[in-house]
Design an enzyme around this catalytic site. Sequence first.
Site, short mmCIF file in Angstrom:
data_model
loop_
_atom_site.label_atom_id
_atom_site.label_comp_id
_atom_site.label_asym_id
_atom_site.label_seq_id
_atom_site.Cartn_x
_atom_site.Cartn_y
_atom_site.Cartn_z
N HIS A 261 -0.70 -52.16 -13.28
CA HIS A 261 -0.24 -51.79 -14.85
C HIS A 261 0.66 -52.78 -15.40
O HIS A 261 0.32 -53.20 -16.72
CB HIS A 261 0.25 -50.39 -14.95
CG HIS A 261 0.52 -49.85 -16.10
ND1 HIS A 261 -0.09 -49.88 -17.18
CD2 HIS A 261 1.99 -49.73 -16.53
CE1 HIS A 261 0.70 -49.53 -18.35
NE2 HIS A 261 2.06 -49.49 -17.68
N ASP B 153 -6.60 -76.80 -38.43
CA ASP B 153 -6.49 -76.26 -36.91
C ASP B 153 -5.42 -76.35 -36.25
O ASP B 153 -4.52 -76.83 -36.69
CB ASP B 153 -7.78 -76.92 -36.22
CG ASP B 153 -8.34 -76.00 -35.30
OD1 ASP B 153 -7.56 -75.20 -34.41
OD2 ASP B 153 -9.70 -75.66 -35.18
N TRP C 218 5.62 -55.49 -10.76
CA TRP C 218 5.23 -56.71 -11.45
C TRP C 218 6.33 -57.58 -11.08
O TRP C 218 6.26 -58.90 -11.33
CB TRP C 218 5.23 -56.36 -12.95
CG TRP C 218 6.43 -56.28 -13.55
CD1 TRP C 218 7.38 -55.38 -13.92
CD2 TRP C 218 6.68 -57.42 -14.58
NE1 TRP C 218 8.28 -55.81 -14.61
CE2 TRP C 218 8.16 -56.94 -15.17
CE3 TRP C 218 6.30 -58.51 -15.09
CZ2 TRP C 218 8.73 -57.86 -16.11
CZ3 TRP C 218 7.08 -59.55 -15.80
CH2 TRP C 218 8.22 -59.05 -16.15
N SER D 173 -1.60 -71.56 -18.54
CA SER D 173 -2.26 -71.15 -19.99
C SER D 173 -0.86 -71.01 -21.00
O SER D 173 -1.29 -71.53 -22.18
CB SER D 173 -3.09 -69.92 -19.78
OG SER D 173 -3.31 -69.39 -21.01
N SER D 174 0.09 -70.38 -20.55
CA SER D 174 0.89 -69.95 -21.51
C SER D 174 1.42 -71.28 -22.06
O SER D 174 1.97 -71.49 -23.13
CB SER D 174 1.85 -68.92 -20.96
OG SER D 174 1.46 -67.74 -21.07
N HIS E 265 13.83 -61.98 -18.23
CA HIS E 265 14.65 -61.47 -19.68
C HIS E 265 14.41 -62.41 -20.62
O HIS E 265 13.54 -61.70 -21.66
CB HIS E 265 16.26 -61.38 -19.48
CG HIS E 265 16.59 -60.61 -20.46
ND1 HIS E 265 16.69 -59.24 -20.84
CD2 HIS E 265 16.93 -61.16 -21.86
CE1 HIS E 265 17.09 -58.95 -21.92
NE2 HIS E 265 17.19 -59.84 -22.82
N GLU F 235 11.43 -63.40 -21.04
CA GLU F 235 10.05 -63.02 -21.29
C GLU F 235 10.01 -61.61 -22.03
O GLU F 235 9.07 -61.43 -22.88
CB GLU F 235 9.51 -62.54 -19.75
CG GLU F 235 8.03 -61.83 -19.85
CD GLU F 235 6.94 -62.43 -20.24
OE1 GLU F 235 7.05 -63.88 -20.29
OE2 GLU F 235 6.08 -61.94 -20.86
N TYR G 89 11.80 -61.09 -24.75
CA TYR G 89 12.11 -61.63 -25.93
C TYR G 89 10.62 -62.26 -26.30
O TYR G 89 10.22 -62.58 -27.68
CB TYR G 89 13.06 -62.62 -26.41
CG TYR G 89 14.37 -61.63 -26.24
CD1 TYR G 89 14.58 -60.67 -27.37
CD2 TYR G 89 15.05 -61.35 -24.92
CE1 TYR G 89 15.64 -59.79 -27.22
CE2 TYR G 89 16.14 -60.38 -24.99
CZ TYR G 89 16.36 -59.83 -26.21
OH TYR G 89 17.23 -58.75 -26.07
N SER H 78 8.41 -58.87 -40.02
CA SER H 78 8.89 -59.44 -41.18
C SER H 78 7.88 -60.05 -42.19
O SER H 78 8.24 -60.41 -43.36
CB SER H 78 9.72 -60.81 -40.59
OG SER H 78 10.66 -60.23 -39.66
N HIS I 9 22.02 -58.29 -16.02
CA HIS I 9 21.76 -56.93 -16.06
C HIS I 9 20.66 -56.12 -15.32
O HIS I 9 20.71 -55.00 -15.51
CB HIS I 9 21.95 -56.57 -17.70
CG HIS I 9 20.52 -57.11 -18.55
ND1 HIS I 9 20.62 -57.44 -19.85
CD2 HIS I 9 19.33 -57.00 -18.16
CE1 HIS I 9 19.44 -57.77 -20.23
NE2 HIS I 9 18.71 -57.69 -19.34
N HIS I 10 19.88 -56.83 -14.87
CA HIS I 10 18.88 -56.40 -14.23
C HIS I 10 18.97 -56.17 -12.61
O HIS I 10 18.24 -55.54 -11.89
CB HIS I 10 17.46 -57.24 -14.20
CG HIS I 10 16.83 -57.24 -15.51
ND1 HIS I 10 15.78 -56.44 -16.19
CD2 HIS I 10 17.05 -58.04 -16.53
CE1 HIS I 10 15.53 -56.60 -17.37
NE2 HIS I 10 16.39 -57.61 -17.59
N THR J 150 20.19 -58.68 -33.46
CA THR J 150 19.27 -57.77 -33.54
C THR J 150 19.62 -56.88 -34.82
O THR J 150 18.71 -56.61 -35.51
CB THR J 150 19.01 -57.01 -32.18
OG1 THR J 150 19.03 -57.80 -31.21
CG2 THR J 150 17.69 -56.27 -32.27
N LYS K 142 18.80 -58.29 -38.05
CA LYS K 142 17.60 -58.57 -38.43
C LYS K 142 17.21 -56.89 -38.98
O LYS K 142 16.45 -56.86 -40.06
CB LYS K 142 16.52 -58.60 -37.24
CG LYS K 142 16.54 -60.06 -36.57
CD LYS K 142 15.67 -60.50 -35.59
CE LYS K 142 14.39 -60.99 -36.14
NZ LYS K 142 14.26 -62.04 -36.55
N ARG L 105 12.15 -43.42 -10.38
CA ARG L 105 10.98 -44.39 -10.94
C ARG L 105 10.26 -44.40 -9.68
O ARG L 105 10.89 -44.61 -8.74
CB ARG L 105 11.28 -45.21 -11.85
CG ARG L 105 12.12 -46.39 -11.69
CD ARG L 105 12.49 -47.26 -12.57
NE ARG L 105 13.55 -48.24 -12.51
CZ ARG L 105 13.66 -49.58 -12.77
NH1 ARG L 105 12.43 -50.06 -13.33
NH2 ARG L 105 14.48 -50.14 -12.46
CU CU1 Z 1 16.83 -57.90 -19.72
#
Ligand code: CU1
Length: 529
Positions: free
Chosen positions: A80, A109, A145, A172-173, A256, A258, A260, A271, A305-306, A331, A334, A453
């Site tokens: 998932h 293009d 994941w 690909s990315s 992390h 990722e 963002y 925006s 922080h993870h 943030t 924004k 979890r």
């Molecule tokens: Cu993070």
Amino acid sequence: MTATTHTADHADEHHDHKPYGLSRWLFTTNHKDIGTMYLLFGLLMAIVGGFLSLGIRAELFMPGLQILQPETFNSFMTLHGLIMVFGAVMPVFVGFANWLIPMQIGAADMAFPRMNNWSFWMLPPAAILLAASFFVEGGAIQSGWTLYPPLFTQSGIAGDMTILAVHILGASSIMGSINIVTTVLNLRAPGMTLMKMPLFVWTWLITAYLLIAVMPVLAGAVTMLLTDRHFGTSFFNAAGGGDPTMFMHIFWFFGHPEVYIIILPAFGIVSQIIPAFSRKPLFGYASMVYATASIAILSFIVWGHHMFTVGMPAAGQLFFMYATMLIAVPTGVKVFNWIATMWRGSLTFETPMLWALGFLFMFTMGGFTGLVLAITPVDITLHNSYYVVAHFHYTMVAGASFAIFGGVYYWWPKWTGKMYNESAGKLHFWWTTIGFNLTFFPQHFLGLAGMPRRIPDYALQFAEWNMISSIGAFFLAAGQIFFMITLYMSYKSGQPAKDKQWEGADSLEWTHLPSPAPYHTFEVQPVLK
Ligand code: CU1
């Protein structure tokens, strides 16, 4: 059926240089076709990832084991996450980028149209590898994941299939990002300076740099997992002198940013929508650009922080805590600017605006719980709890997905030439908002009460909120079936869209200006009218 040369004499319906049918999609170099394929691929993966989550919520509907074996539950949870992040949300945003960036900067293009085609067609094999890993000996991986060793290292052939899939998705990315950076930097129409670009283009330019910086890091991490599994290395194996904690550092140095990579394009879409329905230009354009760049830079120094719970020096905990809290500053800039854009505007609340406002409220909610979790001692108690699940689903679903829905409704008239049904769109918004909050808000309570979890079973005192959460999940899913039916009906038999669907409000976008195409995109410069 190829696009080889034909003279005008030969030209008949099927010899006008355009491939038809399947080859149109297989060989296309058109940014709009490729954008459409990315969007549809993302939708398909969201359906697969959504079914996995319904399996999870069905099992958690009541205490005890009813539907899924613990191993299968772990695999569902893992796939998932992987499928939603790499298969659904990221490709959908690349789809938006393909559709919008050339139009918003006045390019004909993308800079590398053939590489663009290849970037897309690498995705289906990776998706097939992930899906097929359910059916091989030992079943799909169960590590989550994040692919943490030693659990990941011990998985069967599915582990290697996942590594290969991650490599393909990463390649690909990276190709997609090179394309976006080159397009934005080289193919802007004359007069469009960087600081005049629509904000969606800016957010994607910065996102593309993030992707180029961190996808190779993830590739390195999974390659080390591969050599640990098959070539006798011990990068993450304590028995051989390695350290599983090192994997967490490398993974989250990717992981992390990722987060963002997923949320910055969402900021870009919001925006665009808020100024259009406020009939005002975006407030604080320059500060929006600098805030986006600041968030991107800060995202590289907060990965710790993870992993507060792995045992790190107090100085490290303090550093990562304060660095994380620092992200709230840009943030906040924004969020302030979005609200200031609406201030004294002529607001209307068509479907795209509802999604943008829903995003604003609920993404901010996810941001606040993120601040709560940034506090090291709080994280240590909540880290393995459902509070974290609630937190990141507010950022990923109420954040990324709400922006995606808003963007789909906002640009649908431009993409299809058809208008969607406004009442159906509004119903979809409220249906999703209620379903989402019913599913995820109670998970805050569950986490605070101590429910761990990543488990298929739980203690009796968590039964009520889990039942409500599961009912919410199925209600939420039903709303998305309604969404797909609505859009399909609009595509088939909707009212034709107006030239400027949003009554001139979208003329604040560059898309509508007759910006000349850059000369170096064409062999012969087209005549501008
Ligand atoms: Cu993070």
